[in-house]
Each structure stands twice: as structure tokens, then as C-alpha cells.
Design a protein around this motif. Structure first.
Motif, PDB file in Angstrom:
ATOM      1  N   GLN A 105      75.854  75.787 116.980  1.00  0.00           N
ATOM      2  CA  GLN A 105      74.568  75.397 116.143  1.00  0.00           C
ATOM      3  C   GLN A 105      74.268  75.973 114.894  1.00  0.00           C
ATOM      4  OE1 GLN A 105      72.455  76.527 119.549  1.00  0.00           O
ATOM      5  NE2 GLN A 105      72.104  74.351 120.433  1.00  0.00           N
ATOM      6  N   VAL A 106      74.460  77.092 114.755  1.00  0.00           N
ATOM      7  CA  VAL A 106      74.449  77.899 113.544  1.00  0.00           C
ATOM      8  C   VAL A 106      75.116  77.099 112.356  1.00  0.00           C
ATOM      9  CG1 VAL A 106      74.483  79.991 112.106  1.00  0.00           C
ATOM     10  CG2 VAL A 106      73.620  80.022 114.414  1.00  0.00           C
ATOM     11  N   LEU A 107      76.250  77.084 112.678  1.00  0.00           N
ATOM     12  CA  LEU A 107      77.169  76.400 111.548  1.00  0.00           C
ATOM     13  C   LEU A 107      76.649  75.120 111.003  1.00  0.00           C
ATOM     14  CD1 LEU A 107      80.713  77.231 112.877  1.00  0.00           C
ATOM     15  CD2 LEU A 107      79.791  78.199 110.542  1.00  0.00           C
ATOM     16  N   GLN A 108      76.342  74.282 112.256  1.00  0.00           N
ATOM     17  CA  GLN A 108      75.701  72.824 111.814  1.00  0.00           C
ATOM     18  C   GLN A 108      74.311  72.966 111.222  1.00  0.00           C
ATOM     19  OE1 GLN A 108      75.036  70.517 115.315  1.00  0.00           O
ATOM     20  NE2 GLN A 108      74.470  68.729 114.374  1.00  0.00           N
ATOM     21  N   ARG A 109      73.668  74.029 111.405  1.00  0.00           N
ATOM     22  CA  ARG A 109      72.399  73.961 110.731  1.00  0.00           C
ATOM     23  C   ARG A 109      72.467  74.234 109.271  1.00  0.00           C
ATOM     24  NH1 ARG A 109      67.212  75.718 112.403  1.00  0.00           N
ATOM     25  NH2 ARG A 109      67.537  74.650 114.618  1.00  0.00           N
ATOM     26  N   ILE A 110      73.409  75.304 109.053  1.00  0.00           N
ATOM     27  CA  ILE A 110      73.833  75.798 107.631  1.00  0.00           C
ATOM     28  C   ILE A 110      74.216  74.517 106.799  1.00  0.00           C
ATOM     29  CG2 ILE A 110      75.403  77.036 106.138  1.00  0.00           C
ATOM     30  CD1 ILE A 110      75.441  79.165 108.436  1.00  0.00           C
ATOM     31  N   SER A 111      75.088  73.580 107.369  1.00  0.00           N
ATOM     32  CA  SER A 111      75.635  72.426 106.568  1.00  0.00           C
ATOM     33  C   SER A 111      74.270  71.588 106.433  1.00  0.00           C
ATOM     34  CB  SER A 111      76.635  71.997 107.451  1.00  0.00           C
ATOM     35  OG  SER A 111      77.791  72.647 107.683  1.00  0.00           O
ATOM     36  N   GLU A 112      73.560  71.501 107.468  1.00  0.00           N
ATOM     37  CA  GLU A 112      72.620  70.205 107.233  1.00  0.00           C
ATOM     38  C   GLU A 112      71.483  70.865 106.480  1.00  0.00           C
ATOM     39  OE1 GLU A 112      71.028  69.485 111.256  1.00  0.00           O
ATOM     40  OE2 GLU A 112      72.844  68.313 111.818  1.00  0.00           O
TER      41      GLU A 112
END
Length: 509
Positions: free
Chosen positions: A116-123
């Protein structure tokens, strides 16, 4: 020789230090001084934190032109929207987004998984990139994060458009060796890192913030995040003046330099101290009163023969004023102007008139006026200039009677626009009675939360700088400063100065 960018966060992280809050006018004044200092980036605030923070970031973005102006934002659309709205009028805007990456922060604060953290960073980095080309991403608590996961977080940020990667030692846990190794690891293991700036943001909980920052520079970091006088949460941040002068003095070792105008360092340090009311410790490196002082006879003899025997920096190089020209009550305005110019202070005609009037008053009380005296007059001109604002008060006169076995009384006269106010009060001491008289005549319920008195200059006729911490009726805290050779007068002036800040911000009603 590589260029190290200086990211100053005095107005954001530094202001979070207890007792270091600033009003809008003070933030703009400090931002303009940081621009003169030559910092590359000013982090003006956390726009989403409050309407006043948003307003101050906007004002600073409009006030400076040569520096990049950044606003901090969490990895949420609301924060990023607010940050962009605050910095969009800057000539060089930056959005600075952050998200925690350590296991302890992800589990207990964010309650998010690694995926979730990786996805949030990208978004969110991509979302910010839609507003602004200059995007900084910080992995909060990076020094306590799993390195492989941290590298993936930074790779995602670069792929989404980040132009600066910040590596914070958020809780001051790291050591210089560990920070150097972490920067070296990231340089080898983050895809695309060769195309972005690597920044470090170190806290001073274990007293190693500057050492950790310099170790990171040695390992390849190209941006340092710091504050004037090292102010900041808990034990503070890495000190700007110490980092800059370490790199400048040891260019042979670091093979690097900054674009900081080192002659503006002391003035920046002193201005911040004056605004916040937090004194500079005498033993503070680079800018402390003892930094270029020598008491030992052996040291004095060596310095007289050759200053480099005991000084690795020239005091003039950091802007420490030289008190070689003696001024007194017979000196004219031109002599004063020349002395101030030699110290690097350029005043308008109106500012010079105000400083000259206070200089004459001081000269009647002191035999000789030193450079430190003049510096105090210039830096405290806000105590008088604030009084020209609508509704502000000016001290006209005061009479205080104090003694053992007799009532302590104070008669205070203030001028508020066209109205003259007078009041007498009895208190437990000369200051208590004076402050009660001011509260009574203005109809205020102001609490004195703290008081300190420091000698700005030396000798029996030294200038006393009073600093008061006041709590307004609405619960907000304000700092007032006052200057005089009479410590009672300086204390009253400090109290009036604090009251004026309350009136300016509408906290006194």
C-alpha cells in the motif's frame, strides 16, 4: 568541486520548536534574509496545517524571487492541493511530499502494508507532478527503514516524477558511518537515482545531526536540509551555519561547496534569535559570542602574531561585526551610517532616522557605543516600527517605585493612536506592578508565561534585552522583546511589544 544545495526549513521544521513560532511579518522578514543568505530552497511551511500556515507560504512565495519555495505535504490529494495553491505564484515552486517507510511507522501510525505504501508513493508523486515539475519525496524515518524496501520506495518515486529524494534521519537515531553507508547503498540500488538530487534531513537527538549530514555529503548527497541555529523539534535539526562553514572551511576534504554568502550567516542567526527570543548559546559553533573570543594568554599571544594559530575561520567571513569604530553622543548621522554600512546593514532613510534617534538616546546613557550596541538597535527596530500600525501601543513614560517594606507601584503612560492612556498599579515587584498597570489600562487578561533578561553588550552600562512569553486571552502565545540600558524599561518595552503582536493578530480581544 560539486555544488551542495542548501534546503532551509527554519520556517517549517524550525518553527515547530517550542517557543519559536513567528507571525506573518516575522516569517517574511526571515525569508528575505534567507534569500540574502543564498539558500537554494526555502521550505516555507506546511500549507494544509492551518489557514495561517497556508497564508504565510503564499506570502513567502510572493516575497522572494531567487530561491525555490517549497511547501510540505503528506501523500494525500488534499495536502498536495493545498501545497500547490500556496506555492503556485512562486517563481520557482516545489511540492515536498512525504510518507513513512519504517516498519514501526507503517504498522502503528499509517496502518498500511508495504504494498500500500509503494502504491501510495507512486500515485501521489505522480499527482503532485501534474501541478509542478519540481517534486521532492521524503521517506519519513528512512534511517530506520528496511534498506531494500526503502530503495524500492525511492525507485517508485523517481518513476512517478520525483526530482529530489530526501533521506531523513527523522528521530536522530543514526550515526555518521550508518548515514554514509545508507547513501552509498541507495546510490547503487535505486534505479534512476543518478538523475535526481539526493537530500538528507538529520535531527539532533543524539547530537550528531551535523556529523550525519556531512557524512552523507561525503557519500554523495547533493542537498542538505537544515535550519538557522539548528532550531527544530525536540533537540533540533542540523545547523545550517555549521554545515556550511564545515564544507567551506574543509573544501579540500569534501571537494564541495555551497552558494551561501557566508558573510550573511551571523546576521541570519542573530535575526532569528531576535524574532524568537531564543538566545544564541555563547559556545555555539560559528555564531556564538565565544566562537572568536580568546581569554587564554597563550591563545591571545598566538592570535596577535597570526590569527590562524587559533582561528580556522575569519570572523569577518561569517559576518561577525568588528567593533573598531567608537561612537558616542557627539557622533553624527553620517558617522553612524558609515559604521552600519561597514557592518553590512543597508537602511532606508526612514529606518536610519529611527535607529539614529534611538542611538542618540542610548549615547546619553553610554560613554561609548560598540558594534554590538548598534546591531541590537538595528535588529530591534521592529519594537518601534510595530507601533505605527493601527491600534498598537507605544511606551511614553514610566515611573516605578520599589523597595523592601514598601508597596511596589508603577505608573505607566502609553500612546495608542491619538489616545493617551495612563494607569497606576500595585504589585509584588516592579515588573508585576508595571504589567498589571498595562493590563488594566487596556482591559486585557494577559498571563506572563516566561521572562528572561540578557546583557546584549558588556560593561556596567550594558544594554539589557528583555524577552517575555505571554499567553493571550484566546490561549495563543506571543513573544515580546525590549531593549534598553534600563532593565525595567526594557522589560516594559518587551511586554508592550508582546501586547502589540496580540493586537495585530486579534488575540487580545
Amino acid at each position: 568541486m560539486k555544488h551542495i544545495k542548501v534546503f532551509d526549513t527554519t520556517l517549517r521544521d524550525g518553527e515547530q520548536s517550542p517557543g519559536c513560532s513567528m507571525n506573518l511579518a516575522e516569517k517574511i522578514e526571515m525569508a528575505k534574509q534567507l534569500e540574502k543568505l543564498g539558500v537554494d530552497i526555502i521550505e516555507a511551511g506546511f500549507a494544509i496545517a492551518s489557514p495561517m500556515d497556508h497564508k504565510s507560504v503564499q506570502a513567502i512565495a510572493a516575497a522572494v524571487s531567487s530561491c525555490t519555495v517549497a511547501s510540505l505535504a503528506r501523500c494525500t490529494k488534499g495536502d498536495i492541493d493545498a501545497a500547490w495553491d500556496a506555492v503556485k505564484e512562486a517563481k520557482h515552486p516545489r511540492i515536498h511530499v512525504f510518507l513513512a517507510t519504517s516498519d514501526i511507522h507503517m504498522e502503528y501510525k499509517l496502518q498500511m502494508t508495504r504494498e500500500q505504501v509503494l502504491q501510495r508513493i507512486s500515485e501521489m508523486v505522480a499527482y503532485a507532478k501534474g501541478f509542478c515539475s519540481d517534486i521532492e519525496f521524503s521517506a519519513e524515518d528512512a534511517s530506520r527503514s528496511d534498506r531494500a524496501f526503502l530503495a524500492q520506495c525511492y525507485a517508485n518515486a523517481i518513476a512517478a516524477g520525483a526530482t529530489t529524494l530526501n533521506v531523513p534521519d527523522t528521530v536522530g537515531y543514526s550515526t555518521p558511518q550508518e548515514m554514509g553507508e545508507l547513501i552509498a547503498y541507495l546510490r547503487k540500488n535505486v534505479a534512476g537515482i543518478e538523475n535526481v538530487d539526493i537530500s538528507v534531513h538529520c535531527h539532533n537527538d543524539l547530537g550528531m545531526a551535523v556529523a550525519n549530514t556531512l557524512a552523507s555529503v561525503q557519500a554523495g548527497a547533493t542537498q542538505v536540509e537544515c535550519t538557522v541555529n539548528g532550531i527544530g523539534e525536540r533537540a533540533g535539526n542540523a545547523s545550517l551555519e555549521e554545515i556550511v562553514m564545515a564544507v567551506h572551511t574543509r573544501r579540500d576534504f569534501y571537494d564541495a561547496d555551497t552558494r551561501i554568502n557566508t558573510r550573511q550567516i551571523y546576521r541570519s542567526s542573530k535575526l532569528l534569535s531576535t524574532i524568537t527570543g531564543v538566545p544564541i548559546p555563547p559556545s555555539k559553533a560559528v555564531v556564538g559570542a565565544n566562537a572568536f573570543a580568546h581569554e587564554s594568554g597563550i591563545h591571545q599571544h598566538g592570535v596577535i602574531a597570526n590569527a590562524q594559530t587559533y582561528e580556522i575561520m575569519n570572523s569577518a567571513e561569517v559576518g561577525i561585526p568588528q567593533n573598531t569604530l567608537v561612537l558616542g553622543k557627539h557622533s553624527g548621522k553620517h558617522a553612524l551610517q558609515e559604521k552600519l554600512a561597514s557592518m553590512g546593514y543597508e537602511l532606508t532613510d526612514d529606518e536610519l532616522e529611527g535607529v539614529f534617534a534611538r542611538f542618540k538616546t542610548m549615547a546619553d546613557r553610554k560613554k561609548n557605543i560598540t558594534g554590538s550596541d548598534l546591531e541590537a538597535l538595528v535588529l530591534h527596530r521592529r519594537n518601534n516600527s510595530i507601533n505605527v500600525q493601527a491600534g498598537a501601543c507605544r511606551l511614553v513614560s514610566h515611573v516605578v517605585n520599589a523597595g523592601d517594606g514598601m508597596p511596589n507601584t508603577a505608573y505607566i503612560k502609553l500612546q495608542r493612536e491619538d489616545e493617551t492612556l495612563e494607569e497606576v498599579a500595585i504589585g509584588t515587584g516592579p515588573l508585576d506592578s508595571s504589567f498589571k498597570a498595562i493590563n488594566r489600562m487596556l482591559g486585557l487578561d494577559v498571563r506572563l508565561e516566561g521572562f528572561s533578561l540578557n546583557a546584549v553588550t558588556d560593561g556596567e552600562d550594558a544594554i539589557g534585552e528583555a524577552v517575555v512569553k505571554l499567553e493571550a486571552p484566546d490561549g495563543k502565545n506571543y513573544t515580546g522583546t525590549g531593549l534598553s540600558t534600563d532593565i525595567i524599561e526594557s522589560s516594559i518595552r518587551a511586554y508592550v511589544n508582546g501586547i502589540n503582536k496580540m493586537l495585530e493578530n486579534g488575540s487580545a480581544s
